[in-house]
Scaffold this motif. Structure first.
Motif, PDB file in Angstrom:
ATOM      1  N   ARG A  90      18.290  14.587 117.581  1.00 59.73           N
ATOM      2  CA  ARG A  90      18.001  15.303 116.341  1.00 59.73           C
ATOM      3  C   ARG A  90      19.266  15.801 115.640  1.00 59.73           C
ATOM      4  O   ARG A  90      19.182  16.286 114.507  1.00 59.73           O
ATOM      5  CB  ARG A  90      17.085  16.488 116.635  1.00 59.73           C
ATOM      6  N   THR A 150       7.462  15.364 105.303  1.00 63.88           N
ATOM      7  CA  THR A 150       7.447  14.578 106.534  1.00 63.88           C
ATOM      8  C   THR A 150       6.123  13.851 106.666  1.00 63.88           C
ATOM      9  O   THR A 150       5.071  14.361 106.242  1.00 63.88           O
ATOM     10  CB  THR A 150       7.668  15.475 107.764  1.00 63.88           C
ATOM     11  N   ARG A 160       8.167  11.834 114.678  1.00 59.88           N
ATOM     12  CA  ARG A 160       8.304  12.404 116.014  1.00 59.88           C
ATOM     13  C   ARG A 160       7.960  13.892 116.015  1.00 59.88           C
ATOM     14  O   ARG A 160       8.485  14.668 115.230  1.00 59.88           O
ATOM     15  CB  ARG A 160       9.731  12.188 116.504  1.00 59.88           C
ATOM     16  N   PRO A 161       7.047  14.321 116.895  1.00 56.56           N
ATOM     17  CA  PRO A 161       6.597  15.725 116.879  1.00 56.56           C
ATOM     18  C   PRO A 161       7.764  16.693 117.086  1.00 56.56           C
ATOM     19  O   PRO A 161       8.640  16.480 117.915  1.00 56.56           O
ATOM     20  CB  PRO A 161       5.608  15.788 118.058  1.00 56.56           C
ATOM     21  N   GLY A 162       7.748  17.754 116.303  1.00 58.26           N
ATOM     22  CA  GLY A 162       8.749  18.801 116.438  1.00 58.26           C
ATOM     23  C   GLY A 162      10.005  18.595 115.638  1.00 58.26           C
ATOM     24  O   GLY A 162      10.799  19.534 115.481  1.00 58.26           O
ATOM     25  N   LEU A 163      10.230  17.383 115.098  1.00 55.97           N
ATOM     26  CA  LEU A 163      11.464  17.138 114.357  1.00 55.97           C
ATOM     27  C   LEU A 163      11.539  17.947 113.067  1.00 55.97           C
ATOM     28  O   LEU A 163      12.573  18.584 112.804  1.00 55.97           O
ATOM     29  CB  LEU A 163      11.609  15.639 114.064  1.00 55.97           C
ATOM     30  N   GLN A 206      10.133  20.808 112.217  1.00 58.15           N
ATOM     31  CA  GLN A 206      10.285  22.227 112.531  1.00 58.15           C
ATOM     32  C   GLN A 206      11.673  22.524 113.072  1.00 58.15           C
ATOM     33  O   GLN A 206      12.283  23.557 112.751  1.00 58.15           O
ATOM     34  CB  GLN A 206       9.209  22.661 113.522  1.00 58.15           C
ATOM     35  N   HIS A 207      12.187  21.633 113.918  1.00 59.34           N
ATOM     36  CA  HIS A 207      13.547  21.828 114.438  1.00 59.34           C
ATOM     37  C   HIS A 207      14.573  21.763 113.316  1.00 59.34           C
ATOM     38  O   HIS A 207      15.533  22.567 113.283  1.00 59.34           O
ATOM     39  CB  HIS A 207      13.837  20.755 115.483  1.00 59.34           C
ATOM     40  N   THR A 249      14.467  24.960 111.325  1.00 56.06           N
ATOM     41  CA  THR A 249      15.035  26.070 112.093  1.00 56.06           C
ATOM     42  C   THR A 249      16.554  25.996 112.129  1.00 56.06           C
ATOM     43  O   THR A 249      17.242  27.016 111.941  1.00 56.06           O
ATOM     44  CB  THR A 249      14.467  26.058 113.522  1.00 56.06           C
ATOM     45  N   SER A 286       9.896  27.461 108.610  1.00 52.66           N
ATOM     46  CA  SER A 286       8.877  26.402 108.629  1.00 52.66           C
ATOM     47  C   SER A 286       8.105  26.310 107.326  1.00 52.66           C
ATOM     48  O   SER A 286       7.407  25.317 107.082  1.00 52.66           O
ATOM     49  CB  SER A 286       7.903  26.657 109.782  1.00 52.66           C
TER      50      SER A 286
END
Length: 875
Positions: free
Chosen positions: A249, A284, A289-292, A294-295, A298, A304
Motif C-alpha cells: 500500500r 473506489t 482490495r479490502p481496507g485499501l 480506508q488506509h 488514514t 474516512s
C-alpha cells in the motif's frame, strides 16, 4: 567475485552525476540518502523531465559512446595486471622461502601489492560468510525433535549472550513446529534458480551496506535506475517513473502525497489548511482490495469521510470482464464526481480494479480514464490483468491504462521476497521529492537488489514467458469449466466459441488495451450450484458440498492449489489463481487435465448424493425407531439416530434418556463399522450422537443400508451388556428400598413409643390405647424413569403414573405425588459402551420386557427371570 559489484568507470561516472544531483535537491542537508528512481521517456521533452533524470540519461548516452573504447582499455589493463600479479606471486614465494618477515616493498611502482591485499581481504570476507552461512543452513536443515513447551516459550532477554547453536535450535523449532497443530511439521517450499538467487540477494543487500558510503550511493543509483527502466519498458509505460517499496500500500500512499503537493500548491506551507476550501474525494470500486481506501485516507490524514464507494454494474458496457456485479459503474462515477464538484469538493483519486480481488473482475479503465480526464482526477489501478501489458509483441507501443499502477512482481513471477513496484506518471520534481518517492534508506539494506538480480536472471523473454504461461493455464481451465453442468463461473466468463481470442493471439496480433484486459484472466472462480440456479446465493447445504468438493480435489491434485473463499453474494466458492501460485511456471496442461478429470468424477458423486438425498429422507421418515438428524457442516446424505420405542414419545428427552441415546448410538456405530467402514459417528444440531451417512453413488441401495442400521440397532438394544446395567439398577433400587423401610420402622418405633413394643406390657398398653391403623407401606421401582417411590398411591387410588408420558383425558385429575421419591442410577463400575452410557441398560432392557413397575414390601431377596426381567419377592 560478483560481477555486479565490480567497479565500472562508465557506471561510476553516471552514478556520481546522479548522486550529486540528488544531494543538491535534498532539503536542509538531510543525511538520509535520497536516490532518484525516475527514468525519462524516450519521446518526452527535456523541460518536462526532472533534473536528476536528465543528468542520468546524458550520462548513459555518453557512456554508450565510449563503451567500446573503455572495454578495449580494460582488456589491456587486465592483461597487464595478470602479468603483474604473476610477478607478485613469484616474488612473494621467494620472500617466504628466504625467510623475510617484515617490511613492505612497492613492486612495479604501481601499488600492485596493496590492490592484491585488498582483493584478498574481500575474498576472505565472502569466503568466511559462505562458510558461516553453509553451517547455519546445514543446522537448520537437520531434522530435530520438538522442544518442550518450557524451552520454546517466550522469555525475557538473557543478560549473557546466547551461543549460536542454541539460537539455531530454537529458530529451527519455531520454523518447524506449531503449538496449535503439534502433529504438523513445516518447512520452506522448494525454489528454483531464480528463487535461490533472490534469497541470496537479500543477504548481499545487507552486506553491501558496509561499503564506502560514496560508493554505496553510486551502486544504489545504478541498481535503482536499471530496475525502474526495465520494469517501465516491460509494462510499456514509457512516460512513467517507478517507486520500489516493501509494503503493497505504500506506493499509492506516496503517489497520493505527490498529488496533494501538485493539486494544492500551498500544501507544503499551510498543510491541511490548504485543503479546507476544496477537500479531496477518493472514489473506489467495491471490488478493490479490502481496507485499501480506508488506509489511504488514514495515512493522508483526510479521514474516512472523504472515501466514496462507487456501485458495481451487473451488465452493460461497463461490465468488461463479464462477471456479474464485478465492474465499476462508470455512469454512477461520473454522476458522483459532478455532485462533488458542484459541492466545492475536488475529485482527487479513483481506485480501479483490473482483475484483482476474490472474483477477478475488470473495471472499464478506458471509460474511467475519460471520466477522470473531465474532472482532473487521478486513476490508480491494481489487479492481475495488468500483467497482460507485457504480452503484446510490440515493445515500442505504449499502453495507456491509468496514471499509476502497483505491480506485485514477486507474486506474478513466483519468486519469493521481491519488492513491489509502483509506476506513476512523472510530475514536478519538487512534488516528487516532497512525497518521498525518491528516498531510499541505505542504513538497513539495499531493497532493490533482489529485484535487480531476478530481472537480470530471467531477462525480458523469461518474464514474458512466465506471465504468458500463467494466463494460458487460466484460460484453459476456464474453457473446460464453462462446459460442466451445474458449475457456475463467477470469474469473468470466456467469450463465445466463435469469438475466442487465445493468449497467443494477444502476443502476435495488435490488440487494444481494453480487449487485452477483457481476454486475460488471472484467477478462476467457480462453485457447484443447485440445478436451475439463476444466480442466487447457495444454501448452507450446497456450501457444505462445495467445501467437500474443494477438500477432495485438493487431496487428489495437490499440485494445483484450490482455495475456498466465502463470498457474501454467492456463498462458498472454489478459487485458483495462476498468478498467485508460487509454482505456476512448473505446471503444465497435464496437471490441469488431472484436475478436470478429478472434478468430473467428484461431480458425479455430488449429483448422485443430491438425488439420493430425497429418497433417503423419505425412507427414514417411514422407518420405525429411526429419526432424521440435521448435522451442521456435513455434506453427505445426512444422519439418522436409532431410538427405542419409549424414547420416540419423549419430547424433549430427559437428561438420563440423552445419555442412553448417546450410548446406544455409539455402540451402534461401532457395530456398523465392523460391517462397512463407510458408517461414522456424528453429532446433530441438538448435541446428540447419530449415525452419519456420507457421499454415495448412483447404484447405492439406501434401503439396504437403513435396514442394516435397524437390524443392528435392535441387536444392540437386546444386548446382554445392557441387561447387566438393568440388573445393577434393580440391585441399587432394592438397597434403597431396604434403607427406606428400615428408616421408616425406626421412625414408627419412636412415634408409637417403646412401651408398645415391650412384651406383655405392650399388649396391655395397646388394649387401653389402640394404635392408629397403618396402611400398607412399601416401595415401587419405576424402570422407565429410574425412580424409587412409596406405594401409598397404588393402594389408595389403585392407579400408577408412568413418568415421562403425557396424561390421558381420564388421567387429567392426578393423585398427589408420592411422599417419597428417590432417583436410582447405576454405578460407575457397571458395564458401559461410551463416555455417557451410565444409564443405558435401564431403557434398552425395558424394550424386551413387559415394562411393569416392581412393588417391594420388606424386600429380602430378588429373583431374576430367564429373559433378564427382575421379579419382586415379598416377605
Amino acid at each position: 567475485m560478483l560481477d555486479f559489484l565490480k567497479r565500472d568507470p562508465v557506471a561510476e561516472g553516471m552514478a556520481a552525476n546522479e548522486a550529486k544531483d540528488v544531494e543538491e535537491s535534498g532539503k536542509n542537508g538531510n543525511k538520509e540518502e535520497e536516490v532518484a528512481s525516475m527514468r525519462p521517456a524516450e519521446e518526452k521533452k527535456e523541460s518536462d523531465v526532472p533534473e536528476e533524470v536528465t543528468v542520468a540519461q546524458e550520462a548513459k548516452e555518453k557512456g554508450q559512446e565510449v563503451q567500446e573504447e573503455e572495454k578495449k582499455k580494460d582488456n589491456k589493463e587486465t592483461e597487464e595486471e595478470g602479468k603483474q600479479g604473476g610477478v607478485l606471486e613469484e616474488k612473494k614465494e621467494d620472500e617466504e622461502a628466504g625467510g623475510k618477515t617484515g617490511g613492505e616493498e612497492d613492486y612495479g611502482g604501481g601499488g600492485g601489492g596493496e590492490e592484491g591485499e585488498e582483493e584478498e581481504e574481500e575474498e576472505d570476507v565472502f569466503g568466511a560468510l559462505s562458510v558461516f552461512t553453509s553451517e547455519v543452513l546445514g543446522t537448520l536443515a537437520c531434522p530435530a525433535d520438538p522442544m518442550s513447551p518450557q524451552d520454546r516459550s517466550p522469555r525475557p532477554l538473557s543478560h549473557q549472550p546466547t551461543d549460536i547453536p542454541s539460537i539455531m535450535k530454537l529458530l529451527q523449532d519455531l520454523m518447524t513446529y506449531d503449538d496449535e497443530e503439534p502433529d504438523m511439521t513445516y518447512g520452506p517450499g522448494p525454489s528454483d534458480t531464480e528463487g535461490r538467487l533472490a534469497a541470496m540477494s537479500h543477504l548481499l543487500a545487507a552486506l553491501v551496506t558496509t561499503l564506502d558510503p560514496q560508493h554505496l550511493r553510486r551502486l544504489a543509483t545504478r541498481l535503482m535506475s536499471d530496475s525502474c527502466l526495465w520494469v517501465s519498458r516491460l509494462f510499456r509505460y514509457f512516460e512513467s517513473t517507478a517507486y520500489i517499496h516493501e509494503d503493497v500500500r505504500e506506493g499509492v500512499v506516496r503517489v497520493s502525497r505527490m498529488l496533494l503537493h501538485t493539486r494544492y500548491p500551498r500544501y507544503g506551507q499551510e498543510g491541511y489548511h490548504a485543503l479546507y476550501t476544496r477537500p479531496p474525494v477518493i472514489y473506489t470500486a467495491a471490488t478493490v482490495r479490502p481496507g485499501l481506501p480506508q488506509h489511504l485516507a488514514t495515512m493522508l490524514g483526510l479521514g474516512s469521510g472523504c472515501v466514496r464507494v462507487v456501485p458495481c454494474s451487473d451488465d452493460g458496457p461497463d461490465n468488461v470482464g463479464g462477471a456479474s456485479g464485478a465492474s465499476m459503474d462508470t455512469t454512477a462515477l461520473s454522476r458522483m464526481m459532478a455532485e462533488d464538484a458542484a459541492a466545492h469538493k475536488r475529485p482527487f483519486l479513483v481506485l480501479a480494479n483490473t482483475g484483482g480481488g476474490a472474483v477477478g473482475g475488470v473495471d472499464n479503465v478506458s471509460r474511467i480514464l475519460e471520466v477522470c480526464g473531465v474532472h482532473e482526477a487521478w486513476l490508480h489501478a491494481e489487479g492481475h490483468a495488468l500483467a497482460a501489458l507485457t504480452l503484446p509483441n510490440t515493445p515500442n507501443l505504449p499502453a495507456r491504462v491509468c496514471d499509476s499502477m502497483t505491480l506485485p512482481l514477486s507474486l506474478w513471477l513466483g519468486i519469493p521476497s521481491l519488492p513491489y513496484v509502483t509506476l506513476y506518471k512523472a510530475q514536478e520534481a519538487s512534488a516528487v521529492h516532497a512525497a518521498g518517492l525518491t528516498a531510499l534508506s541505505l542504513h538497513v539494506r539495499l531493497s532493490c537488489l533482489p529485484l535487480w538480480t531476478a530481472l537480470m536472471s530471467l531477462g525480458q523473454n523469461g518474464v514474458v514467458m512466465r506471465l504468458q504461461h500463467a494466463f494460458e493455464l487460466s484460460q484453459y481451465l476456464q474453457l473446460h469449466l464453462a462446459n460442466l453442468p451445474r458449475i457456475r463461473l463467477l470469474s469473468p466468463a470466456p467469450p463465445e466459441v466463435d469469438k475466442i481470442v487465445t493468449i497467443q493471439d494477444l502476443v502476435n496480433k495488435p490488440v487494444s488495451t481494453a480487449q487485452l484486459l477483457e481476454t486475460v484472466s488471472g484467477s478462476v472462480v467457480f462453485q457447484y450450484v443447485e440445478e436451475g440456479n439463476t444466480g442466487t446465493k447457495n444454501s448452507e447445504y450446497y456450501d457444505n458440498l462445495n467445501s467437500w468438493l474443494g477438500q477432495v480435489v485438493r487431496r487428489d491434485v495437490g499440485s494445483v492449489g484450490l482455495e475456498l473463499v466465502q463470498l457474501e453474494s454467492a456463498g462458498l466458492v472454489l478459487r485458483w489463481s495462476s498468478l498467485e501460485a508460487p509454482d505456476t511456471h512448473h505446471l503444465t496442461r497435464t496437471h490441469l487435465d488431472h484436475l478436470i478429470n478429478s472434478l468430473h468424477h467428484q461431480l458425479d458423486i455430488l449429483n448422485a448424493t443430491v438425488e439420493q438425498r430425497k429418497t433417503f429422507t423419505e425412507l427414514v421418515a417411514s422407518a420405525p425407531n429411526l429419526k432424521l438428524v440435521d448435522i451442521p457442516g456435513w455434506a453427505g446424505l445426512g444422519g439418522v439416530r436409532y431410538m427405542a420405542e419409549l424414547w420416540m414419545h419423549q419430547d424433549p428427552p430427559t437428561q438420563a434418556s440423552k445419555e442412553d441415546i448417546n450410548a446406544l448410538n455409539v455402540h451402534l456405530v461401532s457395530q456398523l463399522k465392523a460391517t462397512d467402514s463407510a458408517f461414522s459417528l456424528g453429532e446433530g444440531s441438538d448435541g446428540l450422537n447419530c449415525v452419519r451417512f456420507g457421499m454415495v453413488t448412483v447404484d447405492t441401495d439406501l434401503s439396504e443400508l437403513l435396514s442394516l442400521v435397524l437390524s443392528t440397532g435392535r441387536e444392540v438394544e437386546r444386548s446382554s451388556r445392557f441387561l447387566d446395567q438393568m440388573t445393577d439398577i434393580v440391585r441399587k433400587g432394592i438397597e434403597a428400598a431396604t434403607e427406606d423401610l428400615k428408616r421408616e420402622n425406626e421412625e414408627r418405633l419412636w412415634q408409637e413409643g417403646i412401651l408398645r413394643h415391650v412384651p406383655i406390657v405392650g399388649s396391655v398398653y395397646n388394649w387401653f390405647s389402640p394404635p392408629p391403623t397403618q396402611g400398607i407401606k412399601g416401595r415401587t421401582l419405576d424402570l422407565t424413569a429410574g425412580v424409587l417411590e412409596s406405594t401409598e398411591n397404588i393402594y389408595r387410588y389403585h392407579m400408577q403414573i408412568r413418568h415421562g408420558t403425557a396424561p390421558t383425558r381420564a388421567e387429567t385429575k392426578l393423585p398427589p405425588a408420592p411422599s417419597i421419591q428417590t432417583p436410582v442410577t447405576p454405578s460407575a463400575s457397571s458395564p458401559t459402551h461410551s463416555r455417557t452410557s451410565s444409564n443405558t441398560s435401564t431403557l434398552h432392557s425395558r424394550q424386551a420386557s413387559e415394562n411393569q413397575p416392581v412393588a417391594v414390601q420388606d424386600i429380602k431377596s430378588l429373583a431374576v427371570s430367564a429373559n433378564g426381567v427382575p421379579a419382586a419377592v415379598q416377605s
